[in-house]
Each structure stands twice: as structure tokens, then as C-alpha cells.
Design an enzyme around this catalytic site. Structure first.
Site, PDB file in Angstrom:
ATOM      1  CE1 TYR A   1      -4.297   0.952  -0.195  1.00 52.12           C
ATOM      2  CE2 TYR A   1      -4.430  -1.279   0.667  1.00 52.12           C
ATOM      3  CZ  TYR A   1      -5.016  -0.202   0.027  1.00 52.12           C
ATOM      4  OH  TYR A   1      -6.314  -0.271  -0.362  1.00 52.12           O
TER       5      TYR A   1
ATOM      6  CD  GLU B   1      -4.777   5.290   0.998  1.00 50.71           C
ATOM      7  OE1 GLU B   1      -4.720   6.088   1.950  1.00 50.71           O
ATOM      8  OE2 GLU B   1      -5.765   4.592   0.748  1.00 50.71           O
TER       9      GLU B   1
ATOM     10  CG  ASP C   1      -8.667  10.441 -23.653  1.00 50.35           C
ATOM     11  OD1 ASP C   1      -7.668   9.698 -23.731  1.00 50.35           O
ATOM     12  OD2 ASP C   1      -9.766  10.067 -23.184  1.00 50.35           O
TER      13      ASP C   1
ATOM     14  CB  THR D   1      -5.127   3.855 -21.648  1.00 49.86           C
ATOM     15  OG1 THR D   1      -4.922   3.883 -23.062  1.00 49.86           O
ATOM     16  CG2 THR D   1      -6.573   4.194 -21.343  1.00 49.86           C
TER      17      THR D   1
ATOM     18  CE  LYS E   1      -7.665   2.157 -24.713  1.00 46.30           C
ATOM     19  NZ  LYS E   1      -8.730   3.176 -24.768  1.00 46.30           N
TER      20      LYS E   1
ATOM     21  NE  ARG F   1      -7.229  -3.678 -19.362  1.00 47.14           N
ATOM     22  CZ  ARG F   1      -7.330  -3.677 -20.690  1.00 47.14           C
ATOM     23  NH1 ARG F   1      -6.580  -4.465 -21.424  1.00 47.14           N
ATOM     24  NH2 ARG F   1      -8.170  -2.869 -21.292  1.00 47.14           N
TER      25      ARG F   1
END
Ligand SMILES: *Cc1c(COP(=O)(O)O)cnc(C)c1O
Length: 420
Positions: free
Chosen positions: A56, A58, A202, A228, A231, A237
Site C-alpha cells: 500500500y 497512498e 485524451d 491509458t 493501447k 492496463r
């Protein structure tokens, strides 16, 4: 066999392992033409399967809410620095879980609910998250949408400008999911400046082309860049938000704590690896080969009488209107899948048919170019597409099966990372 092999998975959970193996084989045996998909390298695959998934983190490097970040901090910093170098931006945030949450963070950073935003309509080639009505972005904001001209299949910048002047959006999105032509970032920037909007480019679909110099860059035009990583960029991903220095802080705050908790550190590692690959000279060759293949495939389809939206392509993507072939996009896509050619049915601009049964198919060359296919194979692929579509009309399932065999035979000469 899946590569790297998954012996522990096979031992511990044969049911899942069997499905993973079968999917790897499926990806090996198919001509994968879905333009938002790719094959990541074995190095990227390995990075996603590491112990980083246990941690973790954060917060951001140097400002975390959990202890034990001695190695995560330099790792995330490496990914950020590589993103900055590859795209030439002031600031990068590599934590968004995927493209849609990345875009939501942009709204959170710069808009209040109910304020006006502008994007390309989904059926015209835009993305759900650019304010389409079924998306949270269309429900929580007052969204106005532009499209393409019916005659040209291209964005009409005069229309974009008029709409912006009339509606005064706070955000303008450019980019999309079914745009076969170069995006004129400079022209969008001019409109955004005129109405004092923030321009968001985008580049989810074309990030790899931009990284490889095969599409103009939005840097210097768009204050915010969303992408992203899975692609054309050929990473895991995930997603990134990039910006000029002025908009950096608001974006970071919107991603965390505004929208997300802990970043997916295994994904961050794989993004760093993919960006390392994208910085190599070979990636430039890859990006240019993607475009050359798409052009060759488009030409071969035109020669066979197919009607391409906008008449062709400048990038990795081709949108075919099948109306003149007397078959819908969905039955065509399903028949092609049986023929070993994977693509998706897609709405075409001004489609008279329903979104779930539209007139078009969408295809592209990022994955097959990674496999090593070149322009000389594109007429063969166009020929198979044509044969499969004709065979469907004649209900000739034997022909479709023959094509699937020919596809498998061809692909046997082209290795796939992830399968050995
Ligand atoms: C793919 C895509 C997204 C969304 O990405 P997800 O990871 O599927 O959420 C956003 N915008 C554009 C233009 C895309 O092509």
C-alpha cells in the site's frame, strides 16, 4: 504455454490456470485487430506479476501515508521521470487505475458538478468519459458534444469553435476511440484559448504513436493530457495524467485523495518498463510501422470496395461502414472472429442502426505490428476479411473455418510475447 510459465498457478488453481493458458493460446492464434489492444513484452508481463502488488502506498513519493516506501518511492519516481522524458511534459501522474478514472480526475480537478464541458460524441468517435449521457461525466456535468461532418467523416473545427463560443465550456476534450485521422491539437488549443477553457487531449489510443513520433504531440497545446498505458503505448492496463506545471497540483490532488486510494504498484512498475521500451529507437520504428500497416490495410480494403469512414486513415485505426456490403457490423465481427480475425463492431457517424447492432466494424494494427507483420501481409488480411464477409452472406461456414486455419498457419511464423 503461457510465457513466463505459471506453474504455481497451475498447481494451486488449475481452473483459473486452464483459462489463462487457453487465453494465451487464443491470442497466439488470432489476428488481433482491435485497435485498443496490443501484446505487451515479456518484461512488462513479468513486472505486473511481482510482489509490488502486496504494498500500500497512498500518497506520492516522499509524502506517503504508510511506512515501508523505501523502494516504492524510487520506483514510482522512475515511472514519472520516464513519462516526462518520453512525452516531454512538465508533470506526470502514473497512479490512475485506468483511462476512465483518469478522466474523472480531470473533471474533479477543474469542474464543479453542473458546469459545462465539451467533448466528442460517442457515436462520432469520442469516448464515454468525454461527457456522453450514460456516463457519470454526462450526468453530473452539463455536456455539449461535437461530431464529424457527414460528407467528410472528419471533425469540423468551425463547428467546434461555434459550439465552444456559444456554450463556454470549462473543459474541452479532444481525442477519442474511433478517430482514423490526425487530431489537430493546435486548432483545438486556439478554440480553448478563445473561450478560456482547459484543453484536455485524451491520447489513450495514440499515445504510442506520439511517443514514437508517428502522430503530432499535444504538448504545448493541451494543458492536460490523459492517456491509458495499454493501447499503442504497449504497457500494462493503467493510465497517466500529464500536464504543464500550472495544472499539476490540482491533478495530483484529484487522483489522490480525490478519487483513489492506494496506487497499483505492480502496474506502476510495468508502466516504467513500458516507458523504458518506448524510449528506445526500436519503438519509433514500431510506431511508424503501425501507421504504415494501417495505411496498407486501408488501401487493400478500399481496393476490395469497402467504404472507410473519412476515406482512409492517418493513424493505427480504420473504421469501415459495411452498409454497402449488406451486412451489419455485429454479424460481420462475429463471423470474422470465427475466421480467426478479431475486431469489434462499431457505430459509424450518423449510423441509422442501433449501437448494439451498428453498421460498422473498427480495426487497427497495433497488435499485429507487435507480432511482426508488415505491409506485405496486409493485402492477405484484407482478402481474408473480404472472403469471410462474403462467406457469411452465403452462410458458407466451411470457408470461414478454412480462413481460420490459414490465419493460424501464417501466425505460426510470428512469435508472441506471452506464449512459447
Ligand atoms: C480507452 C479509452 C479510455 C478509457 O480507458 P479505460 O482504461 O478503458 O477506462 C478513455 N479515453 C479514450 C479516448 C480511450 O480510447
Amino acid at each position: 504455454m503461457h510465457q513466463p510459465p505459471v506453474p504455481h498457478l497451475a498447481q494451486a488453481d488449475p481452473e483459473v490456470a486452464r483459462l489463462v493458458e487457453a487465453e494465451a493460446k487464443r491470442q497466439y492464434e488470432k489476428i488481433r485487430l482491435i485497435p485498443s489492444e496490443n501484446y505487451v513484452s515479456a518484461a512488462v508481463l513479468e513486472a505486473t506479476g511481482t510482489v509490488l502488488t502486496n504494498k500500500y502506498s497512498e500518497g506520492y513519493a516522499g509524502r506517503r501515508y504508510y511506512e515501508g516506501q523505501q523502494l516504492i518511492d524510487p520506483l514510482e519516481t522512475l515511472a514519472v521521470e520516464r513519462a516526462r522524458a518520453v512525452f516531454g511534459v512538465d508533470h506526470a501522474n502514473v497512479q490512475p487505475y485506468s483511462g476512465s478514472p483518469a478522466n474523472l480526475a480531470v473533471y474533479l480537478a477543474f469542474c464543479q458538478p453542473g458546469e459545462t464541458v465539451m467533448g466528442m460524441a460517442l457515436p462520432m468517435g469520442g469516448h464515454l468519459t468525454h461527457g456522453w449521457n450514460v456516463s457519470a461525466t454526462g450526468r453530473w456535468f452539463r455536456s455539449v458534444q461535437y461530431g464529424v461532418r457527414k460528407e467528410t467523416g472528419r471533425i469540423d473545427m468551425d463547428e467546434v469553435r461555434e459550439l465552444a463560443l456559444r456554450e463556454r465550456p470549462k473543459l474541452i476534450f479532444c481525442g477519442g476511440t474511433a478517430i482514423p485521422r490526425t487530431i489537430d491539437f493546435a486548432a483545438f488549443a486556439e478554440v480553448a484559448r478563445e473561450v478560456d477553457a482547459i484543453l484536455v487531449a485524451d491520447i489513450a489510443h495514440i499515445a504510442g504513436l506520439i511517443a514514437g513520433g508517428a502522430h503530432p504531440s499535444p504538448v504545448g497545446h493541451a494543458q492536460v493530457i490523459s492517456t491509458t498505458t495499454h493501447k499503442t503505448l504497449r504497457g500494462p492496463r493503467g493510465a497517466m495524467l500529464m500536464s504543464d506545471a500550472e495544472h499539476a497540483k490540482a491533478l495530483d490532488k484529484a487522483v489522490f485523495p480525490g478519487l483513489q486510494g492506494g496506487p497499483h504498484n505492480h502496474t506502476t512498475a510495468a508502466i516504467a518498463v513500458a516507458l523504458g521500451e518506448a524510449a528506445q529507437p526500436a519503438f519509433r520504428d514500431y510506431a511508424h510501422a503501425v501507421v504504415a500497416n494501417a495505411r496498407a490495410l486501408a488501401e487493400a480494403l478500399l481496393e476490395r470496395g469497402y467504404d472507410l469512414v473519412s476515406g482512409g486513415t492517418d493513424n493505427h485505426l480504420i473504421l469501415v461502414d459495411l452498409t454497402n456490403r449488406g451486412i451489419g457490423g455485429k454479424p460481420a465481427a462475429q463471423a470474422l472472429d470465427r475466421a480467426g480475425i478479431e475486431l469489434n463492431y462499431n457505430t459509424v457517424p450518423y449510423d441509422p442502426r442501433k449501437p448494439f447492432d451498428p453498421s460498422g466494424i473498427r480495426l487497427g494494427t497495433p497488435a499485429i505490428t507487435t507480432r511482426g507483420l508488415g505491409v506485405e501481409q496486409m493485402p492477405t488480411i484484407a482478402g481474408w476479411i473480404d472472403r469471410a464477409i462474403r462467406a457469411t452472406a452465403e452462410e458458407d461456414e466451411a470457408s470461414i473455418e478454412r480462413i481460420a486455419t490459414e490465419v493460424r498457419e501464417l501466425l505460426d511464423a510470428y512469435p508472441m510475447p506471452g506464449w512459447a
